[in-house]
Write an enzyme that holds these catalytic residues in place. Structure first.
Site, mmCIF file in Angstrom:
data_model
loop_
_atom_site.group_PDB
_atom_site.id
_atom_site.type_symbol
_atom_site.label_atom_id
_atom_site.label_comp_id
_atom_site.label_asym_id
_atom_site.label_seq_id
_atom_site.Cartn_x
_atom_site.Cartn_y
_atom_site.Cartn_z
ATOM 1 N N LYS A 1 1.181 43.554 -40.471
ATOM 2 C CA LYS A 1 0.247 44.377 -39.301
ATOM 3 C C LYS A 1 1.423 44.318 -37.820
ATOM 4 C CE LYS A 1 -3.800 45.082 -41.912
ATOM 5 N NZ LYS A 1 -5.071 45.406 -41.775
ATOM 6 N N SER B 1 -9.453 42.605 -47.607
ATOM 7 C CA SER B 1 -9.823 41.173 -47.288
ATOM 8 C C SER B 1 -9.396 40.300 -48.002
ATOM 9 C CB SER B 1 -11.058 41.160 -47.115
ATOM 10 O OG SER B 1 -11.604 41.656 -45.761
ATOM 11 N N GLU C 1 -4.984 52.628 -40.858
ATOM 12 C CA GLU C 1 -4.953 52.774 -39.295
ATOM 13 C C GLU C 1 -4.108 53.116 -38.933
ATOM 14 O OE1 GLU C 1 -3.782 48.095 -40.147
ATOM 15 O OE2 GLU C 1 -6.028 47.807 -39.953
ATOM 16 N N ASN D 1 1.097 42.237 -45.793
ATOM 17 C CA ASN D 1 0.500 44.476 -44.893
ATOM 18 C C ASN D 1 0.763 43.273 -43.124
ATOM 19 O OD1 ASN D 1 0.525 45.674 -42.670
ATOM 20 N ND2 ASN D 1 -1.096 46.646 -43.772
ATOM 21 N N GLU E 1 -7.159 50.502 -50.260
ATOM 22 C CA GLU E 1 -8.121 49.377 -49.658
ATOM 23 C C GLU E 1 -9.460 51.233 -49.259
ATOM 24 O OE1 GLU E 1 -4.178 46.907 -48.196
ATOM 25 O OE2 GLU E 1 -4.185 49.234 -46.755
ATOM 26 N N HIS F 1 -1.194 54.204 -43.726
ATOM 27 C CA HIS F 1 -2.410 52.925 -43.967
ATOM 28 C C HIS F 1 -3.362 53.159 -43.093
ATOM 29 C CE1 HIS F 1 -4.031 49.698 -42.825
ATOM 30 N NE2 HIS F 1 -3.843 49.181 -44.129
ATOM 31 N N GLY G 1 -9.952 43.650 -43.387
ATOM 32 C CA GLY G 1 -10.380 43.099 -42.202
ATOM 33 C C GLY G 1 -11.661 42.025 -41.910
HETATM 34 P P1 PGA Z 1 -6.773 42.482 -44.883
HETATM 35 O O1 PGA Z 1 -6.373 43.794 -44.704
HETATM 36 O O2 PGA Z 1 -6.444 42.090 -45.934
HETATM 37 O O3 PGA Z 1 -6.762 42.392 -43.391
HETATM 38 O O4 PGA Z 1 -8.124 43.140 -45.371
HETATM 39 C C1 PGA Z 1 -5.076 44.273 -45.730
HETATM 40 C C2 PGA Z 1 -4.635 45.915 -45.147
HETATM 41 O O5 PGA Z 1 -4.824 46.365 -44.395
HETATM 42 O O6 PGA Z 1 -3.238 46.426 -45.723
#
Ligand code: PGA
Length: 248
Positions: free
Chosen positions: A12, A213, A97, A10, A167, A95, A173
Site C-alpha cells: 500500500k 488480515s 481501496e 501489498n 478480499e 484493489h 486492515g
Molecule cells: P491487510 O490488507 O492484510 O492489511 O488486511 C490486505 C489487502 O488489502 O490486500
C-alpha cells in the site's frame, strides 16, 4: 493438478525508497522458499530500489496499480511499459481501496487487465464484498459480476495465468480475518465462475488467493483450503511476520 502457492504482499502507501530497500534486505532470508511464488507489490517509486535489493533472491516485485493507456497526457499515471522496463512481473488491479478512494470501476479494471496481459505482466485481480453486501446475502452475485467484467475479452490462455484475490472489504486492515469456511466458499464460487467462462482446464490452473488480515496464525488454515492458493497480505507483509506466512 497441484497449483503453486502464491504469497503476495501489498505494501500500500508505506515505505520510502530507502526504507523499502532496507525492508526487502531484512525479508530476503526470511521468505526463502523454492516451492512457492513470493511476490512483493510495492509503491511505484519503490520498485527500482526494491528490485535491486531483491536481486538474487526468490522475491518477485510487483506494482500496486497501472494505467491502461500506452503513453501520453495522463499526468501522474504509470504505464505498463514503464513497469516492464523496471522489471515488474505482477500488478495488483482493482484493489478495493482503489475502487473506494480513486473511483475505479469494473470497467476500468477490465481495461487494465487487458493491458497488463498485452505487456506480459501478470494481473492480481481483486474482488470482494462490503459488510452490507454480505449481510444482504448478495456476496456471490457481486463477486461473480466483478470477475466476469474483469475477464471480458481475456483469452483462455491468458486467464489461466491470472491471479485472482478475494478480499472481503470488511476483513481488510481490520484484524477480522474471514473464517476459513467463508473464504473457501467464495474462492470455490470464483473457481466455478471461471469454469463457466473458460472450462475446467483454466479453472483448475488459475490461482485464487484470499486477502484480508492474513497473519502468521491464520495463513496455514487458509492456504490449506482446496480452492485457496495463497494470500494477498497487507499489514503483515511489512514485517518479519511475512516470513512466517511464507514458511508457515
Ligand atoms: P491487510 O490488507 O492484510 O492489511 O488486511 C490486505 C489487502 O488489502 O490486500
Amino acid at each position: 493438478m497441484a497449483r503453486r502457492i502464491v504469497a503476495a504482499g501489498n505494501w500500500k502507501m508505506n515505505e520510502t525508497p530507502s526504507e523499502a530497500a532496507a525492508l526487502i534486505k531484512e525479508l530476503v532470508p526470511l521468505v526463502k522458499n523454492d516451492e512457492e511464488d513470493v511476490i512483493l507489490c510495492v509503491p511505484a517509486i519503490d520498485i527500482i530500489p526494491a528490485k535491486e535489493a531483491a536481486k538474487g533472491s526468490n522475491i518477485h516485485i510487483g506494482a500496486e496499480n497501472m494505467y491502461f493507456e500506452e503513453k501520453g497526457a495522463y499526468t501522474g499515471e504509470i504505464s505498463p511499459a514503464m513497469l516492464v522496463d523496471a522489471g515488474v512481473e505482477y500488478v495488483i488491479l482493482g484493489h478495493s481501496e482503489r475502487r473506494t478512494y480513486f473511483a475505479e470501476t469494473n470497467e476500468t479494471v477490465n481495461k487494465k487487465v487487458l493491458k497488463a496481459f498485452e505487456h506480459g505482466i501478470t494481473p492480481i485481480i481483486c474482488c470482494g464484498e462490503s459488510l452490507e453486501q454480505r449481510e444482504q446475502g448478495i456476496t456471490i452475485d457481486w463477486i461473480r459480476q466483478q470477475v466476469k467484467i474483469a475477464f471480458l475479452g481475456v483469452t483462455a490462455d491468458q486467464a489461466k495465468t491470472a491471479i485472482i484475490a478475494y478480499e472481503p472489504i470488511w476483513a481488510i486492515g481490520t484484524g477480522k480475518t474471514a473464517t476459513t469456511a467463508q473464504a473457501q466458499e467464495v474462492c470455490a464460487a470464483i473457481r466455478e465462475c471461471i469454469k463457466e467462462l473458460y472450462g475446467e482446464g483454466v479453472s483448475e490452473e488459475i490461482r485464487i488467493l484470499y486477502g484480508g488480515s492474513v497473519n502468521a496464525k491464520t495463513a496455514k488454515d487458509l492456504f490449506d483450503q482446496p480452492d485457496i492458493d495463497g494470500g494477498l497480505v497487507g499489514g503483515a507483509s511489512l514485517k518479519p511476520e511475512f516470513g512466517q506466512i511464507v514458511n508457515r
